[in-house]
Design an enzyme around this catalytic site. Structure first.
Site, PDB file in Angstrom:
ATOM      1  CG  HIS A   1       9.495 -14.663  10.989  1.00 22.60           C
ATOM      2  ND1 HIS A   1       9.617 -15.009  12.319  1.00 22.60           N
ATOM      3  CD2 HIS A   1      10.218 -13.527  10.832  1.00 22.60           C
ATOM      4  CE1 HIS A   1      10.395 -14.128  12.929  1.00 22.60           C
ATOM      5  NE2 HIS A   1      10.769 -13.215  12.046  1.00 22.60           N
TER       6      HIS A   1
ATOM      7  CG  HIS B   1      12.555 -10.274  13.164  1.00 22.37           C
ATOM      8  ND1 HIS B   1      12.804 -11.576  12.830  1.00 22.37           N
ATOM      9  CD2 HIS B   1      13.722  -9.616  12.972  1.00 22.37           C
ATOM     10  CE1 HIS B   1      14.061 -11.706  12.438  1.00 22.37           C
ATOM     11  NE2 HIS B   1      14.636 -10.536  12.522  1.00 22.37           N
TER      12      HIS B   1
ATOM     13  CB  CYS C   1       7.690 -13.842  15.006  1.00 25.28           C
ATOM     14  SG  CYS C   1       6.617 -15.089  14.257  1.00 25.28           S
TER      15      CYS C   1
END
Length: 165
Positions: free
Chosen positions: A123, A135, A71
């Site tokens: 994240h 993402h 990510c």
């Protein structure tokens, strides 16, 4: 088939971002006659580039289209490629950069953070507009767009940051 899906996604995004002209007018330079400010255009270009990487595999520690992305590697690559901005490597470090913004203030290109590993800011993704973000989700998956208001993401939302040049 995969190329066709990418083309359809990009065409859908064109429609999505064409709606950004109202946002651009709201945040653009008043009195210049321009409907999109240079900063908004750069962020739209950043979002287009991020979306062009859809279907790239998730790879832990990855930070390139050839290798794959995790990510924060994805976010860092997109900002380096699009705006020549070097960002920190981890989502936790990224959560301290830029300006804190409320969810109601999100604009395309803003960073959105989630608690996916029982720790805040574990994240990160890039807001693309219309309540969606792009993402690199997890091992075994591909870069993709998701809705922020789905139950999974809504309860894990940690906040957002705006990175400017």
């Amino acid at each position: 088939m995969l190329a066709l899906i990418k083309i359809i996604c990009l065409l859908n995004l064109l429609g999505l971002l064409s709606g950004c002209s109202a946002t651009a007018k709201k945040y653009g330079n008043a009195g210049t006659g321009s409907s999109i400010s240079p900063a908004n255009q750069e962020m739209n270009d950043l979002v287009f580039y991020a979306l062009s990487l859809a279907d790239t595999p998730y790879v832990y520690g990855g930070n390139s289209p050839e290798q794959g992305f995790d990510c924060s590697g994805f976010v860092g690559h997109v900002f380096r490629h699009s705006l020549q901005i070097k960002l920190p490597r981890t989502s936790g470090q990224l959560s301290k950069k830029g300006k804190f913004i409320l969810q109601t203030e999100l604009r395309p290109g803003d960073l959105v953070f989630y608690n996916t590993q029982q720790r805040a800011y574990s994240h990160v993704g890039i807001f693309v507009g219309e309540g969606k973000f792009v993402h690199a989700p997890k091992t075994g998956s591909l870069i993709r767009v998701e809705r922020m208001n789905t139950p999974y993401w809504a309860v894990r939302y940690n906040g957002a940051r705006r990175i400017s040049q």
